[in-house]
Write a protein that holds these residues in place. Sequence first.
Motif, mmCIF file in Angstrom:
data_model
loop_
_atom_site.group_PDB
_atom_site.id
_atom_site.type_symbol
_atom_site.label_atom_id
_atom_site.label_comp_id
_atom_site.label_asym_id
_atom_site.label_seq_id
_atom_site.Cartn_x
_atom_site.Cartn_y
_atom_site.Cartn_z
ATOM 1 N N LEU A 109 0.823 -1.202 0.000
ATOM 2 C CA LEU A 109 0.000 0.000 0.000
ATOM 3 C C LEU A 109 0.861 1.257 0.000
ATOM 4 N N LYS A 110 1.962 1.217 0.716
ATOM 5 C CA LYS A 110 2.862 2.372 0.753
ATOM 6 C C LYS A 110 3.395 2.683 -0.643
ATOM 7 N N VAL A 111 3.808 1.646 -1.365
ATOM 8 C CA VAL A 111 4.305 1.845 -2.729
ATOM 9 C C VAL A 111 3.174 2.304 -3.645
ATOM 10 N N PHE A 112 1.967 1.731 -3.453
ATOM 11 C CA PHE A 112 0.827 2.092 -4.297
ATOM 12 C C PHE A 112 0.498 3.579 -4.180
ATOM 13 N N GLN A 113 0.409 4.089 -2.964
ATOM 14 C CA GLN A 113 0.062 5.501 -2.788
ATOM 15 C C GLN A 113 1.130 6.414 -3.390
ATOM 16 N N TYR A 114 2.365 5.995 -3.295
ATOM 17 C CA TYR A 114 3.457 6.765 -3.894
ATOM 18 C C TYR A 114 3.344 6.779 -5.420
ATOM 19 N N ASP A 149 13.130 0.039 -14.193
ATOM 20 C CA ASP A 149 14.393 -0.354 -13.562
ATOM 21 C C ASP A 149 14.193 -1.010 -12.201
ATOM 22 N N VAL A 150 13.155 -0.619 -11.491
ATOM 23 C CA VAL A 150 12.942 -1.157 -10.141
ATOM 24 C C VAL A 150 11.919 -2.283 -10.157
ATOM 25 N N ILE A 151 10.669 -1.966 -10.505
ATOM 26 C CA ILE A 151 9.596 -2.954 -10.357
ATOM 27 C C ILE A 151 9.776 -4.119 -11.318
ATOM 28 N N GLU A 152 9.977 -3.852 -12.588
ATOM 29 C CA GLU A 152 10.076 -4.948 -13.554
ATOM 30 C C GLU A 152 11.314 -5.801 -13.317
ATOM 31 N N SER A 153 12.432 -5.166 -13.027
ATOM 32 C CA SER A 153 13.652 -5.950 -12.806
ATOM 33 C C SER A 153 13.529 -6.805 -11.553
ATOM 34 N N GLN A 154 12.994 -6.228 -10.481
ATOM 35 C CA GLN A 154 12.823 -7.012 -9.262
ATOM 36 C C GLN A 154 11.756 -8.090 -9.431
ATOM 37 N N TRP A 155 10.744 -7.816 -10.231
ATOM 38 C CA TRP A 155 9.725 -8.831 -10.508
ATOM 39 C C TRP A 155 10.333 -10.020 -11.250
ATOM 40 N N PHE A 172 12.475 -14.569 -0.198
ATOM 41 C CA PHE A 172 12.620 -13.910 -1.504
ATOM 42 C C PHE A 172 11.564 -12.812 -1.685
ATOM 43 N N HIS A 173 10.358 -13.084 -1.235
ATOM 44 C CA HIS A 173 9.306 -12.075 -1.357
ATOM 45 C C HIS A 173 9.598 -10.862 -0.476
ATOM 46 N N GLN A 174 10.131 -11.101 0.711
ATOM 47 C CA GLN A 174 10.504 -9.982 1.580
ATOM 48 C C GLN A 174 11.627 -9.159 0.947
ATOM 49 N N GLU A 175 12.600 -9.842 0.337
ATOM 50 C CA GLU A 175 13.667 -9.119 -0.355
ATOM 51 C C GLU A 175 13.116 -8.308 -1.523
ATOM 52 N N TYR A 176 12.134 -8.864 -2.208
ATOM 53 C CA TYR A 176 11.498 -8.166 -3.327
ATOM 54 C C TYR A 176 10.845 -6.866 -2.856
ATOM 55 N N LEU A 177 10.078 -6.947 -1.766
ATOM 56 C CA LEU A 177 9.420 -5.753 -1.243
ATOM 57 C C LEU A 177 10.428 -4.745 -0.710
ATOM 58 N N SER A 178 11.441 -5.247 -0.003
ATOM 59 C CA SER A 178 12.467 -4.344 0.534
ATOM 60 C C SER A 178 13.200 -3.621 -0.588
ATOM 61 N N ALA A 179 13.466 -4.345 -1.683
ATOM 62 C CA ALA A 179 14.135 -3.712 -2.817
ATOM 63 C C ALA A 179 13.250 -2.652 -3.460
ATOM 64 N N LEU A 180 11.942 -2.931 -3.563
ATOM 65 C CA LEU A 180 11.031 -1.932 -4.127
ATOM 66 C C LEU A 180 11.046 -0.652 -3.306
ATOM 67 N N ILE A 181 10.990 -0.801 -1.988
ATOM 68 C CA ILE A 181 10.921 0.376 -1.121
ATOM 69 C C ILE A 181 12.249 1.117 -1.104
ATOM 70 N N SER A 182 13.344 0.378 -0.998
ATOM 71 C CA SER A 182 14.647 1.045 -0.893
ATOM 72 C C SER A 182 15.049 1.695 -2.207
ATOM 73 N N GLN A 183 14.836 0.998 -3.328
ATOM 74 C CA GLN A 183 15.240 1.560 -4.612
ATOM 75 C C GLN A 183 14.287 2.645 -5.102
ATOM 76 N N SER A 184 13.108 2.748 -4.463
ATOM 77 C CA SER A 184 12.208 3.864 -4.749
ATOM 78 C C SER A 184 12.401 5.008 -3.769
ATOM 79 N N PHE A 185 13.373 4.868 -2.874
ATOM 80 C CA PHE A 185 13.766 5.910 -1.915
ATOM 81 C C PHE A 185 12.697 6.181 -0.865
#
Length: 747
Positions: free
Chosen positions: A533-538, A608-614, A633-646
């Motif tokens: 949800l945090k990523v969605f609102q952003y 660069d972030v969502i598609e590559s991590q997906w 792996f799913h936790q790493e995926y979410l963490s990467a989305l949040i961190s690489q989206s700043f």
Amino acid sequence: MLHELLLALLGYTGDFVIDERERAETLGLADPSQIPDEPTFKLAPDLSFIQPSERSVIERLIPLGFYYRELDCFATRSRNLSSAHSATDVPLHGTYETQKGKTRKGSVYRRAIANGIVEILSVYRSAVLQVEQNLLSDPSPILATVTQGLNKFEVLLPPLYELIVEMEREDIRGGQLLNFLHKRCHCGVPELQACIQRLLWHGHQVMYNQLASWMIYGILQDQHGEFFIQRQDDGDGEGKLCHPDVIEKLMHKSADDATLSDWHLGFHISLDMLPEYIHMRVAESILFAGKAVRVLRNPSPAFRLQESFIHQSVPKATDRVQGFLGSFAPQKELLKGTSLIAEELLPQSEAAKIEAMLQELKQSSEFHKRLFESAVSSIRTIAANHLWQLVVIRADLNGHLKALKDYFLLAKGDFFQCFLEESRQLMRLPPRQSTAEADLMVPFQLAALKTIGDEDKYFSRVSLRMSSFGVNMTTSHVDSKMKVQADGNLGVPSQGRASSELSLDGWDGIALEYSIDWPLQLVFTQEVLSKYLKVFQYLVRLKRTQMELEKSWAAAMHQDHADFADHRKDRKNGSVSQQRRQRSRPMWRVREHMTFLIRNLQFYIQVDVIESQWNVLQVHVQDSHDFTELVGFHQEYLSALISQSFLDIGSVSRILDSIMKLCLQFCWNIENYEINPNLAELEHIAEEFNKKSNSLYTILRSSRLAGSQRAPFLRQFLMRLNFNSFFEATARGVLNVVRPRPTLPVL
């Protein structure tokens, strides 16, 4: 005399050997609790016929009788089931008892140790009986025969007595008792080491039985709280039960909720009861295996019903007619199918394999750490594989991951583009508290009708809500729902602000919910969905900003074409349109820079972030067959989305929010420029955007971010922003210098 001695060696005193403690208790000479934990068997002082040498030998032997009696009393007391369930201790002799009346829990482990002590005492009794037979067969019996037959017990019984004294005094139980015995095994006396290892073997039998119950059936057999896997303490829970709202929640708690509670919060590892020779990693594997078996053996009723329908074969036409006429045979088959679901999730052959591995460990005379860890690892692998099959194959995990990507990560761009266009005019006004949800629902459903096909079976799980108002807007009625509470706050308008700024703050509370069925809650927890949800609102804020910038350009081009047409018709008044074009040219340069930044940021996050991590996640999902690895792996995926989206860097996320707000304010001021020209406001927005964008570039190229996991894709983003060195040139002095500009900056 020799028979009196043999009786004393079996704990029966008389005239020849007396018990000083019993004598003191009878005469009331001393408090029995004050008598030290030392042998109290002594030769009677009035024996004149015993030589000093014989007295010395007998006094060295008779403490064995004292040790035997105390060990036998301990074994009898610990093996007595009625006393094990009693609330208080009833001391027999008081040497190593705790205080009278002190509450003490029962102990299955202490009972097992008592069984081992009974085995040792039976060997001692057999030795005493053999001595008696030797004395009877010898025409001239001598004291040396007794000494020879019982000499080896002088190094066994005293340490065992000290062991039970400390065990009783410190109230050592469960895993602590195993750890206590394991430490005592390391001694230099082979006979004593063998005895303590035998006691430890008896204790391990209880532990293996508890492990079998936990890892085969998912049942925690631990009535006295001695196993290192325990339920969460009820101390906090008892305090919470006093609240009426909690009681109401518990009354309406479903079976699915109970399973989730057991998985996430139901059990934990008790460090106090974990033996030191069992590594924490191994204990965590045991905890996971038991929880996994509980899930596999207790599917939710809805899942059972769904699986039973899937396993049903399609009936023929005649069968359908018979069923319509009242045949209940298919219903019986349905009930039969539901009872087989749990067995299919964890086949009996796999349970038998787990039982065989534990039985092999149980039959071993010694505890082998390497074999134990290997067996636990194998059992954990079996449980993890079957849980993986349940979540990934049966519950269609990948389909739900794709749905979350489509709707929470805006992969269905056409749907959200249509939704934002349909709701654009609505979002220009502040949200109304009473009807905001219903107002949003109209464009949401229109966008779904235009872009979502009937083949999308996951859209029915998505619901829209305005988190600021706390009212849910569902798109369908789905039974089992997991709600995600958002943290968006409704901005409080201040006097003098434009209505556009109010709507930007108010509509930031748009949120999505996703309905999760059992057992996917094991993966999609509240914490996980809140991250989505945090990523969605952003992303929605970013998409909305990008759309407004494009709309403003389209409106400007439409006006420019209209002016050009008027200029061709009336060349005398053409100077007005030319002046308007010259006046608006700096504004479109600012808009172009805004569009350039927002478009590159959006491309960076989506590609660069969502598609590559997906793609990385998809590779892991296909290659992994372990549930724990999958969750990781799913936790790493979410963490990467949040961190690489700043989103995890407060300074960067605040700058990005400010930039998006400035872009929207700029667009709305441009649209109202003909009606209400406010050049000073536009200059201020342009100046602030210039400062914020250069601040963003300076932070993103800092050394702190260059060495993090954001680095590979962050460099691509910076390269796109600074492909002609524009940002790098303008960032040198913009941060701390504010220069007054009489006109719009020409960037």
